[in-house]
Design a protein around this motif. Structure first.
Motif, mmCIF file in Angstrom:
data_model
loop_
_atom_site.group_PDB
_atom_site.id
_atom_site.type_symbol
_atom_site.label_atom_id
_atom_site.label_comp_id
_atom_site.label_asym_id
_atom_site.label_seq_id
_atom_site.Cartn_x
_atom_site.Cartn_y
_atom_site.Cartn_z
ATOM 1 N N LEU A 23 0.868 -1.166 0.000
ATOM 2 C CA LEU A 23 0.000 0.000 0.000
ATOM 3 C C LEU A 23 0.908 1.219 0.000
ATOM 4 C CD1 LEU A 23 -1.467 -2.407 1.680
ATOM 5 C CD2 LEU A 23 -3.143 -0.638 2.098
ATOM 6 N N VAL A 24 0.907 1.934 -1.095
ATOM 7 C CA VAL A 24 1.784 3.086 -1.268
ATOM 8 C C VAL A 24 0.993 4.329 -0.875
ATOM 9 C CG1 VAL A 24 3.221 4.359 -2.895
ATOM 10 C CG2 VAL A 24 2.943 1.878 -3.155
ATOM 11 N N TRP A 25 1.568 5.123 0.016
ATOM 12 C CA TRP A 25 0.846 6.284 0.530
ATOM 13 C C TRP A 25 1.769 7.459 0.768
ATOM 14 C CZ3 TRP A 25 1.616 8.103 5.610
ATOM 15 C CH2 TRP A 25 2.376 7.280 6.432
ATOM 16 N N GLU A 34 6.807 13.900 -3.949
ATOM 17 C CA GLU A 34 7.559 12.776 -4.526
ATOM 18 C C GLU A 34 7.860 11.668 -3.515
ATOM 19 O OE1 GLU A 34 10.399 15.872 -3.061
ATOM 20 O OE2 GLU A 34 8.630 15.944 -4.344
ATOM 21 N N ARG A 35 7.647 11.918 -2.233
ATOM 22 C CA ARG A 35 7.923 10.897 -1.217
ATOM 23 C C ARG A 35 6.780 9.887 -1.172
ATOM 24 N NH1 ARG A 35 9.476 11.236 5.082
ATOM 25 N NH2 ARG A 35 9.807 9.009 5.322
ATOM 26 N N ARG A 56 -8.317 9.167 4.820
ATOM 27 C CA ARG A 56 -7.489 10.317 5.176
ATOM 28 C C ARG A 56 -6.901 11.010 3.942
ATOM 29 N NH1 ARG A 56 -8.047 6.783 8.853
ATOM 30 N NH2 ARG A 56 -7.966 7.308 11.052
ATOM 31 N N GLY A 57 -7.132 10.419 2.768
ATOM 32 C CA GLY A 57 -6.594 10.987 1.532
ATOM 33 C C GLY A 57 -5.120 10.687 1.325
ATOM 34 N N PHE A 58 -4.602 9.649 2.001
ATOM 35 C CA PHE A 58 -3.183 9.314 1.918
ATOM 36 C C PHE A 58 -2.874 8.243 0.867
ATOM 37 C CE2 PHE A 58 -2.430 10.196 6.759
ATOM 38 C CZ PHE A 58 -2.759 11.532 6.578
ATOM 39 N N LEU A 59 -3.809 7.359 0.585
ATOM 40 C CA LEU A 59 -3.542 6.206 -0.281
ATOM 41 C C LEU A 59 -3.319 6.644 -1.724
ATOM 42 C CD1 LEU A 59 -3.337 3.101 -0.351
ATOM 43 C CD2 LEU A 59 -5.763 3.081 -0.958
#
Length: 77
Positions: A23-25, A34-35, A56-59
């Motif tokens: 899961l890239v977040w 870019e992180r 949370r809008g991170f994924l």
């Protein structure tokens, strides 16, 4: 796909199952665009971890893990 060690275990609290997904977040409030951060998940916890990050809008994306030598993680479904 993201390469991962064969010993990767699920990031869910208390879970010791082998990880199958990445899961890239990114938390845009504290990380530059870019992180990319990474959690790994077993089949059972993939959706709950993705939901936690997504609300949370991170994924950014969910990818199947790639094992060393180009093998993919087992498909249990």
């Amino acid at each position: 796909m993201n390469p991962v060690s064969e010993q990767a275990v699920c990031s869910a609290k208390g879970c010791r199952a082998p990880a199958v997904y990445a899961l890239v977040w990114n938390n845009p409030k504290i990380h530059p665009p870019e992180r990319e951060k990474l959690w790994v998940a077993c089949e059972e916890h993939r959706q709950s971890l993705a939901d936690f990050l997504g609300v949370r809008g991170f994924l950014r994306r969910v990818e199947r893990l790639e094992r060393p030598h180009g093998e993919t993680a087992p498909d249990n479904g």
